[in-house]
Structure formats: C-alpha cells, structure tokens
Design a protein around this motif. Structure first.
Motif, PDB file in Angstrom:
ATOM      1  N   PHE A 280       0.839  -1.205   0.000  1.00 22.11           N
ATOM      2  CA  PHE A 280       0.000   0.000   0.000  1.00 22.11           C
ATOM      3  C   PHE A 280       0.869   1.249   0.000  1.00 22.11           C
ATOM      4  O   PHE A 280       0.622   2.203  -0.721  1.00 22.11           O
ATOM      5  CB  PHE A 280      -0.942  -0.007   1.206  1.00 22.11           C
ATOM      6  CG  PHE A 280      -1.993   1.060   1.093  1.00 22.11           C
ATOM      7  CD1 PHE A 280      -3.095   0.870   0.272  1.00 22.11           C
ATOM      8  CD2 PHE A 280      -1.872   2.257   1.768  1.00 22.11           C
ATOM      9  CE1 PHE A 280      -4.057   1.858   0.133  1.00 22.11           C
ATOM     10  CE2 PHE A 280      -2.827   3.257   1.635  1.00 22.11           C
ATOM     11  CZ  PHE A 280      -3.930   3.053   0.813  1.00 22.11           C
TER      12      PHE A 280
ATOM     13  N   LYS B 228       3.776   1.486  -1.170  1.00 20.26           N
ATOM     14  CA  LYS B 228       4.345   1.621  -2.516  1.00 20.26           C
ATOM     15  C   LYS B 228       3.331   2.241  -3.459  1.00 20.26           C
ATOM     16  O   LYS B 228       3.673   2.992  -4.371  1.00 20.26           O
ATOM     17  CB  LYS B 228       4.739   0.230  -3.066  1.00 20.26           C
ATOM     18  CG  LYS B 228       5.991  -0.298  -2.476  1.00 20.26           C
ATOM     19  CD  LYS B 228       7.191   0.205  -3.250  1.00 20.26           C
ATOM     20  CE  LYS B 228       8.440  -0.104  -2.456  1.00 20.26           C
ATOM     21  NZ  LYS B 228       9.581   0.689  -2.800  1.00 20.26           N
ATOM     22  N   MET B 229       2.086   1.886  -3.252  1.00 21.48           N
ATOM     23  CA  MET B 229       1.065   2.321  -4.182  1.00 21.48           C
ATOM     24  C   MET B 229       0.876   3.830  -4.124  1.00 21.48           C
ATOM     25  O   MET B 229       0.654   4.466  -5.162  1.00 21.48           O
ATOM     26  CB  MET B 229      -0.246   1.619  -3.882  1.00 21.48           C
ATOM     27  CG  MET B 229      -1.297   1.896  -4.920  1.00 21.48           C
ATOM     28  SD  MET B 229      -2.680   0.819  -4.745  1.00 21.48           S
ATOM     29  CE  MET B 229      -3.434   1.472  -3.320  1.00 21.48           C
TER      30      MET B 229
ATOM     31  N   PRO C  12       5.090   8.135  -5.339  1.00 23.77           N
ATOM     32  CA  PRO C  12       5.149   8.493  -6.762  1.00 23.77           C
ATOM     33  C   PRO C  12       5.817   7.384  -7.584  1.00 23.77           C
ATOM     34  O   PRO C  12       6.525   6.526  -7.049  1.00 23.77           O
ATOM     35  CB  PRO C  12       5.989   9.767  -6.788  1.00 23.77           C
ATOM     36  CG  PRO C  12       6.469  10.001  -5.415  1.00 23.77           C
ATOM     37  CD  PRO C  12       5.835   9.049  -4.485  1.00 23.77           C
ATOM     38  N   ASN C  13       5.564   7.460  -8.871  1.00 26.36           N
ATOM     39  CA  ASN C  13       6.092   6.424  -9.765  1.00 26.36           C
ATOM     40  C   ASN C  13       7.616   6.415  -9.798  1.00 26.36           C
ATOM     41  O   ASN C  13       8.243   7.451  -9.669  1.00 26.36           O
ATOM     42  CB  ASN C  13       5.602   6.666 -11.176  1.00 26.36           C
ATOM     43  CG  ASN C  13       4.133   6.369 -11.294  1.00 26.36           C
ATOM     44  OD1 ASN C  13       3.609   5.591 -10.500  1.00 26.36           O
ATOM     45  ND2 ASN C  13       3.487   6.992 -12.247  1.00 26.36           N
ATOM     46  N   GLU C  14       8.120   5.236 -10.013  1.00 27.74           N
ATOM     47  CA  GLU C  14       9.574   5.098 -10.165  1.00 27.74           C
ATOM     48  C   GLU C  14       9.971   5.305 -11.621  1.00 27.74           C
ATOM     49  O   GLU C  14      11.113   5.608 -11.912  1.00 27.74           O
ATOM     50  CB  GLU C  14      10.023   3.686  -9.762  1.00 27.74           C
ATOM     51  CG  GLU C  14       9.455   3.180  -8.473  1.00 27.74           C
ATOM     52  CD  GLU C  14      10.367   3.459  -7.307  1.00 27.74           C
ATOM     53  OE1 GLU C  14      11.515   3.849  -7.567  1.00 27.74           O
ATOM     54  OE2 GLU C  14       9.929   3.313  -6.152  1.00 27.74           O
ATOM     55  N   THR C  15       9.037   5.095 -12.502  1.00 27.62           N
ATOM     56  CA  THR C  15       9.412   5.074 -13.919  1.00 27.62           C
ATOM     57  C   THR C  15       9.300   6.457 -14.547  1.00 27.62           C
ATOM     58  O   THR C  15       8.636   7.332 -14.037  1.00 27.62           O
ATOM     59  CB  THR C  15       8.488   4.122 -14.695  1.00 27.62           C
ATOM     60  OG1 THR C  15       7.153   4.493 -14.411  1.00 27.62           O
ATOM     61  CG2 THR C  15       8.721   2.707 -14.293  1.00 27.62           C
TER      62      THR C  15
ATOM     63  N   GLU D  39       8.227   8.627 -17.913  1.00 26.88           N
ATOM     64  CA  GLU D  39       7.307   8.432 -19.031  1.00 26.88           C
ATOM     65  C   GLU D  39       7.963   8.832 -20.330  1.00 26.88           C
ATOM     66  O   GLU D  39       7.748   9.909 -20.860  1.00 26.88           O
ATOM     67  CB  GLU D  39       6.007   9.163 -18.773  1.00 26.88           C
ATOM     68  CG  GLU D  39       5.138   8.336 -17.852  1.00 26.88           C
ATOM     69  CD  GLU D  39       3.804   8.970 -17.578  1.00 26.88           C
ATOM     70  OE1 GLU D  39       3.117   9.336 -18.525  1.00 26.88           O
ATOM     71  OE2 GLU D  39       3.476   9.107 -16.392  1.00 26.88           O
TER      72      GLU D  39
END
Ligand code: SF4
Ligand code: SF4
Ligand code: SF4
Ligand code: FES
Lengths: 180, 380, 559
Positions: free
Chosen positions: A30, A32-33, A36-39, A41
C-alpha cells in the motif's frame, strides 16, 4: 565440505497463522502504491544523460565549422562489427581548408551493426567522431538505419576543440615559416 | 414509473431485470480488468496504461486527458480487440463443449446477481426499508451458493473439452480446489444465520434479512457481524479468495508456472468471457461479504441507513443506499487486487492442506462454538 | 674465433653472434643475415650508399692488437682477445665489413643515437599521419614506435614547406614529410637515368624539388614513391584513395612486356587500388614501370565484355561452329601458359592452324622489352606456335580470302589490329573468347566473356625463360568465365576426354606432354619463378634487347 547447521527458531503461533505477515505485506504494497512512480514516461520525459555516455556515434565540426574528420579510416579499421564505411576524398586546393587536404567523401555508419563500443571515438586522432547522447534509433528500413555523412554531422553538431591543430598549422604557414 | 414497470407482463419484467444484471456486471467486470492493471502498476511504481487515446472522446479538454491517464481507452481497445480477433479453434477440441464452457462460466455469475440486494429504499407506504433487488427470494444465500458453485463445471468442461493435457490438469486442479473451499465457506455463514433467525418457522435465508439484523438498535443490534463473528468473516474471506481463483489461490490458472490452466486452449472472445465471469464472480463474492459481515448499505456500524433516508425522496434514498453498498463492494474488489500484487501463490499441496486440514476443522469448530454461544445467549 | 679465411667470405661478430658474410657487405646487410634489423632511411639495397640520414648508427669495434708486435691483446678475465670499441658511433650502411669486426646494434649508445636522430627528424615533421597515405607502411612511424619520445620538446613553430607539389604527371610531393634521405634522387640518377630531382636550400629548410623546367615524368617515376621511406612522395593515382592496411596483397606479374616484372596487387573487397613491384633480384629488383601500375583499370573498364548467356550455351554454340573443319585459331601471347597449352591442344584436336599475334615496341633497356607480349615464350614452349609471332597475320588473311578458313577462334586478340580487314572477318564464323570488346568481338558470332589477368591464376614465361606465377587478386566479373575453363570445356564439347580445368589437373597434363615443362606443377613454381631450359628455341631471333638482368642470347654470345 563442511556443513553448518543453522539454528531455526520455532515459529510462533502468529507466524504460523501467516496473518501478520500478510498484513505486513499489504501495508508495504500500500505504501508503494501511494508513492510516486519510479518510472519515467518516455518519450516525454527522458533520463538525464550522464557525462561520457556512449550513444549513437556522430561526426562533429570544430567551432569554426570545419569538418574535423580527415577520413583517416582508423575508425573503420578499429570498428569491431565493421559498421563504418568511409570513402576518402581530397579537399580541393581552392577550399578554405585546403591545408587539411583530406576529408571524407562518403561516411556511413550502419546502426544495425554498431555495438556502441566507442572504439571509434577512442581511436580517432582528430577527435572527429563522438558517441553522444542520442540513444534511440529507429527506422522502417535497413537503409534508413545507415547514417550517412550528412546525417552524422546533423547528429553531431559542433563540439569545443582544445587543440585547433589545423588552425595552428595554417597560422604557422601564414606567419611565413616557409620563407627563408 | 414503478407502476408502469409493475404493469408490464412478467416476462418483460424478467427480461428487463436480466438486462440490468448483464448491464451491470459486464461493465463492472471490464472496469475491474482495467483497475487490476492500474492497481498493479501503482503498486509496482509505474503509471500503468495511459497511452491510448480515442478520437472524439480522447480530445475533449480536461476529460479526455483524464480518461487517457486512467487508461480507459486501453480498456476499450482491449475490448474491441477481443471482439475482432480471429476466432481460432484448435483442431483437437470437442467443439460443442468447447464453446459451451465459457457460457456455462458466465451463467452462474449472472444468475446469482439477481438474488443479491444492492441497496435499499424507504417505502413510504409500508414505512419500512425495502431492498433494491431483482428477485427478492427467501432462499437468498442458498441460491447464491447453489448457483455459484455451478461455475466449477465451466472450468472442468473447458479443461476437458480442450482435449489437451495442460487444460485438463488445470480443470482438475480447479475443481478440487473449488470443492474443497466450498465446504468451509458454507460452514462459515451458518453462525450468521443462526444469529439472524430466531428458532421457528419464520426463519429466512434472505440476505436482506441479514442486513436488517445488522441495522437494529443496541450494542449487538447495530454491530456488524465482522465484529461479532470475526472468525466467520475470516474463514469466509479466505474461502472467497479460493473460490474466485484469486491470488494466492489462483491454482486453476497459475499463468506461467503451471501453464495457463483450464483456458490454455482458449483465445479471443471466448477467453474474454472466462475473464468477465471471473470478475463477475469476484464482484458478487465481495457483495455477499459486504452484506453478511459489513452491514450491507449501512454507512457505519451502529449507524443504520433507515433513519438517514427516511425523509429524503425515494430515489435519492435508494441511490444513497446503493452508493454505500457499492462503495464497500468496490473496496473489496480493490482488496482482491491488493492481495494479488502482494502475496505469492501457494503451492498446490499447500492449498489442499490449508483447505482440508486447517480451514475445514476451523470452520466446524467455529460453527459449534457459535451454535453453543448463541444457544447460551438466547437461553438467558 | 676467426675462421680460416675463405676467399670471398668475411667473418664478423654482430651482437656477439658470429657470421660469415660475403666480402663487401655492409653492416646493415650483415645484421639482416643474423636476423637483426638496423633501422635506416636513406640506405636502399639497390641504390648507392649516401649515408645522410644517420639512423643506422651502430657501435663498431676491432680486436685489439699490440701496435708494435701485432700480437693480440688478450683479456685475462674472459681469455679472449680484447675489443677496441670506437668511441663514436658509425653508420651501418656506409661501413663495409672487415674480418673480425665487432658490431653492437643494441647497446645503450646505439639506442640513444637512434632516439636522437628520431627526435631531430620529427622536429619539423608535420605529424599528419591521419591524412598521410604512407601511414601503415611508413618507416618513420615504425621507428617512432621503437625510438620515438612520445611527445615533442619542440615548442617553436614548425617549418612550413610546400604541401602538394606536382613533381610529374604521376607523382605528388609533400615536402614537409620528406626526411631528406635522397633515395628518390639516387633512384632517378642510378636506375631511371633521368636526373631531375635534387635538394635546394640548407639546414632545416632543405627542400626536395625538381630541376627548374623539368619534371619527374619518366616511366619509372612511381618507384620513387615506393622507396620514399615516408609519405613525401605519393602516387597521384592512389593518393587519398584507401588506407594500405585494408588492402589485400596478391602476387602477380606485370603483363606489359616479356620482362615479366613481379608485382603485388593491392585490393580491397574485390576492387584493386594499386600495383607495386615485388622484389625479385633475378628479374626486376624492386622496380617496375609506371605504365604497368595502371593496368588494373582494365578490370573495371567500360568495354568489359558482360555475359549475355549461360557459359554452357555459348560454349556449345562455339563448339558447333568450331566443328566445321576449316578452322584457324589465333592464340595470344598474353594468355597464360595453361591457356596456351589448352589452345594448342584445341588446335590439334580440330586440326586447325594456330597463330599468335606479335606485339612489338621499343625496349627501354630497363624493365620494358621490345616484345610486348608477356608470354611469347609460353606459346613456343607449349607448342602453340613454332616460329616467332608476327604482328600481321598475312598467312591467315590469305587463307580466309582463299576460303580455306571459314571459322576463326580468337583468344582475346583483336584481329583487325593484326591486319585482318572487316571484310575478311565478315567472311568467317568468328568465335571470340576475351575480356574486353573490340572490333573483333563486334564481328564475332559467338562471344565468350572471360577474365582479366587480375581475376585469374596462371603462369607466364618471360624473356629469360623463367616461368612465373600470378594469382587471382579479385573475384572475377559476375558470369564471366576463366579462359582456362572456357578452353577446357570447348575441348570437352569437341569430344576430348574431360581432364578437369583446375590448375592442378591442367598442370598434370602439361608436365606430361610438354617436354620443357616436365616435372613442374603450379604449386612448385617458387615465388621468384623457375628458370626452364629454353635452349630448344635459341635459334629464334627474339626481338628483346638488353635490359635489367637480361642479356639477349646473341649479345651474350658476342660478349
Ligand atoms: S578516425 Fe576520426 S578522422 Fe579518422 S576517419 Fe574516423 S572519424 Fe575521421
Ligand atoms: S561505436 Fe564501436 S561499433 Fe559503433 S561505429 Fe564506433 S567502433 Fe564501430
Ligand atoms: S622525398 Fe622521400 S625519398 Fe625523397 S628525399 Fe624525401 S624522404 Fe627521401
Ligand atoms: S641508412 Fe645509414 S645513414 Fe641513412
């Protein structure tokens, strides 16, 4: 071989029900959810290119706009997958850079072959070929993926020059070192 | 409008109800598949599907980009893809049962939804709360279990009709697992109905009644059963995971580690029907859990819905009730996904051991314990 | 130990190694015999010694002897005669060996001398290896890796000299790179006998140049490019075309004349870039004529014959024409021995008269002889002809006019150039087997395109009756067939027993049937060629005059 017997603690009841572990796991995911994103764009966002990155090999010009490559073909020789093809040519005697004498007529790098090893940059005595920050190459045909001279200069642009070796040579010539 | 509806012939009413069931479940299943992708992406620190953009809708200012970020157009594209894909049928299958299996999978979920109340409205005439339900039958939970357990046939049928080893083994795995956990599941709800019903001929298995009994006054009256009978809720939940083939119990499919499962030989639209059926199953399972243990449409423990909506227009009250109920259900659907991206899959022997050696004895003990406890309380 | 003096051998000690070398050898050559390389620029084994580059410095010593008694002075420690080392270094090229001489080529002093010379040479050198055509085969680069400093202490501006002087039609000079070794000057004087080059100015301003009003235009000018140890003299044709390290070297023979100069063909990926001489001390030393260096252009010439049909089809068509009984065959003095052998065999098979077209020019007394066919001797030896070929085929012309010859096979020869008229050619069925188009191919009924000398392998017999090999340097033109294969398949079509057309099989046949070549096979002809017995033809009046390493038999007899 020697064996080491690892002492294992007997599991507690809570551990055996597996429930606390599950809850722990759920709380972890949770967290992690909501983070913010690790990736990145890609292609809108692009990773920072580190110094000395080895991207697509390109040809560069010196700050005076002179093409630096003199078609010595050392890069062609050193290139492990034989990606480089050069047709040397002579600079005409009335050109501005006539004192450099030699320049490539054709210069092709086949990006389907190139392995981005950077040996061409390493070997180039004129610092004319640089692996810069372009890292994505794509095309619809094999021919498109062969970078010709024009494209290589377009990708390469101008890089600062520390030596101006040919300009110095011209200066010496103009200073009249030949007269005696 | 209700009068108009009631004046229609019974078969038209039935058809409308059926369409409502389909019209509700299939979009929810679709949204679930998108939600699954998004939730997995967020848990893994990615944005998830967010590239596709349909002309028209996708270019509406503000809304378009939001839908795009949410991956809605991916959902549409996926749906369209399933419909338009070439229908490949392996040569070695038993065609009739092969085609039948996905339909059989869809039927139980579409049937059970009719007996599940998904809200309540205040009926001014009778001054009581009436369920929003397609078919208010007294057998309620029994109907859910009876029809829901039919879904195992779809899996067996698919596995068998595919006439190849992996699907067949997958089908066998599925049936063994579903049967194992059905027992515990059924046993785990018995205490609830023991509590709800006073002894006598008036007893009911209606799910509406269960919610009603969680909406009374008093400490025990307003208490949701999840607090009253946590063990029942726990066993029910675990069994629910197993019954819906969700991680950590997704043995029947097992994706790469055991090669697909019962639907290995299925593709295109047929496969997507299995997919929808699974999500529908999950949705109904969650709904039942909410009804049984989480007070249905009651907004909070000890806070029943009825007084809240008593003064409101009927439609608003009904909507509010349905909203509370669906909110809880969707949370459960999220929980399913959350668990899926957290826990690893059990090994099959563990699944079996857990089902028969742990959960079933626990469920039996649980029934006995609550039966005795309820008997003691009622005596006093 | 000094060996008992043989009349023409001298014993010297090079780095302690004892070796007996012929009298008159210099130290560089003597060191070469013990496998030691003495770096040098100006010395060239085929030119006189100038001794002006100083790169070959060595340490020299003589055994010590008492001045008065001439008794050897012994070193008590080693029990050997003491060596009296000259304190100054000596040049290796200019020092002729004397008995008992001791030489050090690896001592500290020698090394320092070399480093010093290198540093001086590099002071004004432009260091433009990246654009220099000599890079990769440059002596200065080579020695710089061994004795270079790696960086320059010279911070002043370098001299600037003329960069692209046209010394002649084929030679471009870059004066900045010149190390003033004077090899080119000596070559022009001594070998080409065309004394046009020289130095002007002094010191670091010394500049190589042509005598005013003259140019380096003799037919041997490109040899100066070969011997120039650096990239100062470059071939205008090869300049900036390709780096030498990409080029594959294939041994070949110059086809200009019956001298048969040995050559190396440099090619890359099927394209020839240049031809240079290959050392053969019996034939051409290390030289060749400029005219022979451009012959590779014929490979991609516009008038190359391109195949229009399958080889088998054209061979059948040719064979059916050749079957008619009144055939004459014109072989070629440019064909290899193998081809001439097969042509002769073909002529015998169908009972045809065979001719060879003679080609004559003026010999230059160096490496171009009067007979401009590379393989006239081969035609004699293989029995294709028994008389010396004439430039005009008048006999054949008469036969055609008389109707005695109705079918003609030409192996690469242009018959109009050999005196046949177009009308005469029109009268006969003409089969042309050759690589380039000409008036004859235009008149031919059947054309079979074949390969140039650079695309096939074989042998030539030169004016000395020396049989020499050439090898295929580049793959043949697509679809064109090797002449040898064409002739062999013609023979086969005409009913001859198939013996194979590869070199080994043809040579097996040659060795069996040609007496002068018995015992020889293609494989065992050495790189430098093999002299065969030509005495059977000593009665013929060959046109060649005297040239390098060759004296005509008559001249020899009178000498
Ligand atoms: S090594 Fe450098 S100068 Fe030489 S050909 Fe390549 S890019 Fe040009
Ligand atoms: S990076 Fe390596 S592989 Fe690519 S062109 Fe340069 S030398 Fe060749
Ligand atoms: S041009 Fe070459 S051969 Fe001639 S003197 Fe200079 S370095 Fe020597
Ligand atoms: S080689 Fe001896 S001085 Fe040049």
């Amino acid at each position: 071989m020697s064996f080491k017997t690892v002492e294992r603690k007997p599991l507690t009841l809570a551990e055996r029900t597996y429930v606390p572990q599950i809850l722990n796991g759920l709380s972890h995911t949770f967290k992690k959810m909501v983070k913010p994103n690790e990736t990145l764009e890609y292609p809108e966002a692009r990773p920072p290119i580190p110094e000395g990155y080895r991207g697509v090999p390109t040809l560069v010009k010196d700050p005076n706009g002179r093409e630096k490559c003199v078609s010595c073909q050392l890069c062609e020789f050193v290139c492990p997958p034989k990606a480089i093809r050069i047709k040397p040519g002579e600079i005409s005697a009335d050109a501005d850079t006539a004192h450099v004498e030699k320049a490539p007529q054709e210069f092709d790098i086949d990006m389907l072959r190139c392995i981005y090893c950077g040996l061409c940059q390493e070997v180039c005595p004129e610092e004319a070929i640089w692996l810069q920050n372009v890292f994505s190459v794509s095309g619809y045909t094999r021919e498109e993926l062969v970078n010709d001279k024009e494209r290589l200069y377009e990708l390469g642009g101008t890089l600062p020059d520390e030596h101006f070796k040919w300009d110095k040579k011209k200066a010496a010539e103009e200073a009249g070192n030949g007269a005696h | 409008m209700i009068d108009l509806y009631l004046s229609l012939p019974i078969w038209v009413q039935a058809a409308i109800k059926g369409l409502i069931a389909i019209g509700f479940l299939i979009p929810v299943a679709g949204a679930c598949s998108l939600a699954e992708r998004k939730v997995s992406a967020w848990i893994q620190g990615r944005p998830g599907p967010n590239r596709a953009r349909a002309w028209g809708l996708g270019y509406i200012p503000i809304l378009g980009p939001i839908l795009q970020r949410l991956g809605v157009f991916h959902l549409m594209a996926d749906g369209a893809k399933f419909v338009f894909k070439e229908d490949v049928v392996p040569g070695h299958v038993n065609k009739f049962y092969y085609y039948l299996a996905p339909l059989v999978a869809l039927v139980p979920s579409l049937c059970t939804v009719v007996v599940v109340p998904f809200g309540a409205y205040f009926d001014a005439a009778s001054e009581t709360l009436k369920p929003l339900i397609l078919a208010d039958v007294d057998v309620g939970i029994l109907a859910v279990f009876a029809i829901g357990s039919l879904s195992v046939y779809a899996l067996i049928l698919a596995g068998w009709a595919s006439n190849s080893k992996y699907p067949f083994l997958g089908g066998v795995r599925a049936s063994a697992q579903l049967i194992s956990y059905e027992l515990s599941m059924t046993l785990s709800v018995i205490p609830v109905f023991l509590w709800v019903n006073a002894p006598g001929p008036e007893a009911t298995l209606s799910l509406f009644a269960v919610v009603e009994s969680q909406s009374q006054a008093g400490l025990f009256g307003g208490m949701w059963f999840v607090f009253l009978m946590p063990m029942c809720a726990f066993i029910f939940l675990v069994s629910l995971f197993a019954e819906t083939n969700r991680q950590p119990f997704d043995m029947p499919e097992s994706e790469a580690d055991l090669v697909g499962g019962f639907h290995t030989e299925y593709g295109e639209f047929k496969w997507s029907i299995f997919f929808v059926a699974e999500y529908a199953h999950m949705t109904i399972g969650s709904a039942v859990f909410v009804l049984l243990f989480l007070g249905g449409w009651n907004p909070l423990p000890w806070v029943p819905l009825e007084p809240l909506i008593a003064g409101l227009p009927v439609w608003l009250g009904g909507l509010l009730g349905a909203a509370f109920f669906l909110g809880k259900t969707f949370f459960f659907i999220f929980l399913f996904m959350w668990v899926r991206w957290t826990l690893p899959r059990f090994r099959y022997d563990q699944v079996m051991r857990l089902g028969w050696q742990k959960l079933l004895p626990l469920a039996i003990a649980n029934v006995i314990f609550y039966a005795l406890a309820i008997a003691v309380i009622e005596r006093s | 130990m000094i060996q008992p003096a043989q009349p023409d051998l001298v014993t010297v000690y090079i780095d302690g190694k004892e070796i007996a070398v012929p009298k008159g050898t210099n130290v560089i050559e003597a060191a070469k015999m013990v496998g030691t390389d003495v770096p040098h620029y100006c010395y060239h084994e085929k030119l006189s010694v100038a001794g002006n580059c100083r790169m070959c410095l060595i340490e020299l010593g003589m055994p010590m002897a008492d001045r008065a008694t001439r008794e050897p002075i012994m070193d008590p420690e080693t029990g050997k005669q003491k060596i009296n080392w000259i304190p100054r270094p000596q040049i290796g090229c200019g020092t002729t060996v004397v008995p008992g001489m001791h030489v050090k080529t690896q001592s500290k002093m020698v090394k320092e001398c070399r480093e010093g010379v290198m540093e001086f040479l590099l002071i004004n050198h432009p260091l433009d290896c990246p654009i220099c055509d000599q890079a990769g085969e440059c002596k200065l680069q080579e020695q710089a890796t061994g004795y270079g400093r790696g960086y320059s202490r010279f911070i002043e501006q370098k001299n600037v000299k003329p960069k692209r002087t046209q010394l002649g039609p084929r030679v471009t000079l870059d004066d900045e790179r010149c190390v003033l070794c004077s090899r080119c000057i000596r070559f022009s004087q001594e070998v080409a006998k065309d004394d046009v080059l020289g130095f002007v100015d002094r010191g670091s301003y010394s500049t190589l140049t042509c005598y005013p009003g003259k140019e380096l235009s003799n037919n041997y000018s490109l040899n100066t490019v070969d011997i120039c140890p650096v990239g100062a003299l470059t071939s205008t044709d090869f300049r900036f075309k390709m780096r030498v390290w990409f080029l594959k070297q294939t041994d070949s023979i110059d086809t200009e004349s019956s001298v048969g100069a040995n050559t190396v063909v440099w090619s890359r990926e099927g394209e020839i870039y240049r031809i240079t001489p290959r050392q053969n001390d019996e034939v051409n030393d290390t030289w060749m004529a400029d005219s022979g260096r451009v012959l590779y252009k014929e490979v991609q010439a516009d008038n190359r014959l391109k195949p229009s049909s399958e080889l088998a089809t054209s061979v059948s068509a040719a064979a059916s024409l050749l079957d008619d009984g009144n055939v004459a065959i014109v072989g070629s003095g440019r064909s290899s021995v193998e081809e001439q052998f097969l042509t002769a065999k073909l002529a015998k098979k169908i009972g045809a008269a065979s001719y060879v077209v003679g080609r004559h020019g003026e010999g230059d007394g160096i490496l171009i002889s009067a007979d401009r066919n590379p393989n006239t001797r081969g035609a004699l030896v293989t029995g294709l002809i028994s008389e010396l070929p004439t430039t005009e085929l008048s006999q054949l012309a008469a036969d055609i006019d008389a109707g005695k010859v109705t079918t003609l096979l030409s192996v690469g020869e242009d018959l109009t150039a050999a005196g046949l008229s177009d009308e005469q050619l029109a009268k006969v069925n003409l089969v042309y087997v050759g690589s380039h188009s000409n008036a004859t191919s235009a008149a031919a009924t059947v054309i079979i395109p074949t390969l140039t000398v650079f695309e096939k392998s074989g042998t030539f017999i030169n004016q000395q009756f020396r049989i020499q090999k050439f090898k295929s340097a580049v793959p043949g033109l697509k679809g064109a067939a090797d002449d040898r294969v064409v002739l062999a398949s013609l023979l086969e079509k005409l009913g001859d027993e198939a013996k194979g057309s590869d070199l080994a099989s043809v040579w097996a046949e040659i060795a069996e049937t040609v007496p002068a070549l018995s015992g020889i096979s293609y494989a065992n002809v050495p790189k430098s060629g093999l002299l065969i017995d030509g005495s059977a033809w000593s009665g013929l009046d060959f046109p060649e005059g005297e040239s390098l390493h060759f004296k005509p038999a008559t001249a020899e007899a009178s000498a």
